[in-house]
Design a protein around this motif. Sequence first.
Motif, PDB file in Angstrom:
ATOM      1  N   THR A  12     -12.875 -11.465 -31.063  1.00 62.55           N
ATOM      2  CA  THR A  12     -12.705 -11.817 -32.473  1.00 62.55           C
ATOM      3  C   THR A  12     -11.592 -10.978 -33.095  1.00 62.55           C
ATOM      4  O   THR A  12     -11.553  -9.764 -32.905  1.00 62.55           O
ATOM      5  N   LEU A  15      -7.116 -13.727 -38.575  1.00 61.82           N
ATOM      6  CA  LEU A  15      -5.987 -14.630 -38.803  1.00 61.82           C
ATOM      7  C   LEU A  15      -5.903 -14.859 -40.297  1.00 61.82           C
ATOM      8  O   LEU A  15      -6.872 -15.340 -40.898  1.00 61.82           O
ATOM      9  N   LYS A  19     -11.876 -13.828 -40.120  1.00 60.02           N
ATOM     10  CA  LYS A  19     -12.330 -13.655 -38.742  1.00 60.02           C
ATOM     11  C   LYS A  19     -12.139 -14.931 -37.927  1.00 60.02           C
ATOM     12  O   LYS A  19     -12.411 -16.039 -38.399  1.00 60.02           O
ATOM     13  N   CYS A  20     -11.678 -14.757 -36.709  1.00 63.72           N
ATOM     14  CA  CYS A  20     -11.392 -15.886 -35.842  1.00 63.72           C
ATOM     15  C   CYS A  20     -11.792 -15.500 -34.415  1.00 63.72           C
ATOM     16  O   CYS A  20     -11.401 -14.444 -33.921  1.00 63.72           O
ATOM     17  N   GLN A  21     -12.623 -16.346 -33.790  1.00 64.59           N
ATOM     18  CA  GLN A  21     -13.104 -16.018 -32.441  1.00 64.59           C
ATOM     19  C   GLN A  21     -12.470 -16.923 -31.393  1.00 64.59           C
ATOM     20  O   GLN A  21     -12.305 -18.125 -31.602  1.00 64.59           O
ATOM     21  N   PHE A  32      -7.975 -25.471 -33.113  1.00 61.55           N
ATOM     22  CA  PHE A  32      -8.310 -24.460 -34.114  1.00 61.55           C
ATOM     23  C   PHE A  32      -9.203 -25.083 -35.175  1.00 61.55           C
ATOM     24  O   PHE A  32      -8.784 -25.990 -35.890  1.00 61.55           O
ATOM     25  N   ASP A  33     -10.434 -24.613 -35.221  1.00 63.50           N
ATOM     26  CA  ASP A  33     -11.380 -25.037 -36.252  1.00 63.50           C
ATOM     27  C   ASP A  33     -11.361 -23.957 -37.327  1.00 63.50           C
ATOM     28  O   ASP A  33     -12.025 -22.926 -37.200  1.00 63.50           O
ATOM     29  N   GLU A  34     -10.587 -24.218 -38.359  1.00 60.08           N
ATOM     30  CA  GLU A  34     -10.373 -23.195 -39.390  1.00 60.08           C
ATOM     31  C   GLU A  34     -11.667 -22.866 -40.131  1.00 60.08           C
ATOM     32  O   GLU A  34     -11.952 -21.704 -40.416  1.00 60.08           O
ATOM     33  N   GLY A  37     -13.752 -20.880 -37.884  1.00 59.54           N
ATOM     34  CA  GLY A  37     -13.042 -19.702 -37.408  1.00 59.54           C
ATOM     35  C   GLY A  37     -13.067 -19.572 -35.901  1.00 59.54           C
ATOM     36  O   GLY A  37     -13.325 -18.493 -35.363  1.00 59.54           O
ATOM     37  N   ILE A  38     -12.821 -20.700 -35.207  1.00 61.57           N
ATOM     38  CA  ILE A  38     -12.861 -20.681 -33.744  1.00 61.57           C
ATOM     39  C   ILE A  38     -11.585 -21.278 -33.152  1.00 61.57           C
ATOM     40  O   ILE A  38     -11.152 -22.371 -33.535  1.00 61.57           O
ATOM     41  N   ILE A  39     -10.985 -20.520 -32.236  1.00 63.25           N
ATOM     42  CA  ILE A  39      -9.828 -21.036 -31.492  1.00 63.25           C
ATOM     43  C   ILE A  39     -10.300 -21.424 -30.098  1.00 63.25           C
ATOM     44  O   ILE A  39     -10.884 -20.591 -29.381  1.00 63.25           O
ATOM     45  N   TYR A 106      -1.902 -11.743 -38.880  1.00 60.63           N
ATOM     46  CA  TYR A 106      -3.297 -11.264 -38.925  1.00 60.63           C
ATOM     47  C   TYR A 106      -3.692 -10.822 -40.338  1.00 60.63           C
ATOM     48  O   TYR A 106      -4.868 -10.762 -40.667  1.00 60.63           O
TER      49      TYR A 106
END
Length: 160
Positions: A12, A15, A19-21, A32-34, A37-39, A106
């Motif tokens: 994690t 971005l 927080k982005c995992q 990318f699911d904004e 928060g998942i890449i 970031y």
Amino acid sequence: MQLPPENLDGYTFLLLGAKCQIRLVDGRNITFDEGAGIIGLPRKNARDRLVKWLKENAKRIFTIVTERKAAEMQTSFHSVTITSAKSKWGSCSYDNKLRYTFRLLYAPKEIIEYVVVHELAHTKHKNHSPRFWAEVAKYVPDWKTKRQWLKTNGILMEIF
Ligand SMILES: [Zn+2]
């Protein structure tokens, strides 16, 4: 905030300050699911793919912010280039070519805006004189807090 481990799955990071995992996936494309928060990052060459993706997004976003702020500040610039610099967030050349490290992506948006305003202020003043800082303060009154944030969060310079 920690530096990325060898296996990026589950790592994690921030971005635009959110927080982005990372989830490693078998597909070919980065997703990318904004909202969540998942890449979704393809396993193959995961790290290289991610850095390329970050640079593309940095170019797109920093160009938009720079164009908007340049209009607001009634100044102009030659170009926007994205670097992998670890020593500085941005720079402005004698002929107004602006450079930003992709790692600035970031940081929260207001911090990015401060860096953009700082570099654009150099199109008017090629130094850090009181007149330069007065120009920055017109658009970012609390620039000292923003600058301190970048110093405190120097670890962001080391990610990817
Ligand atoms: Zn400067």
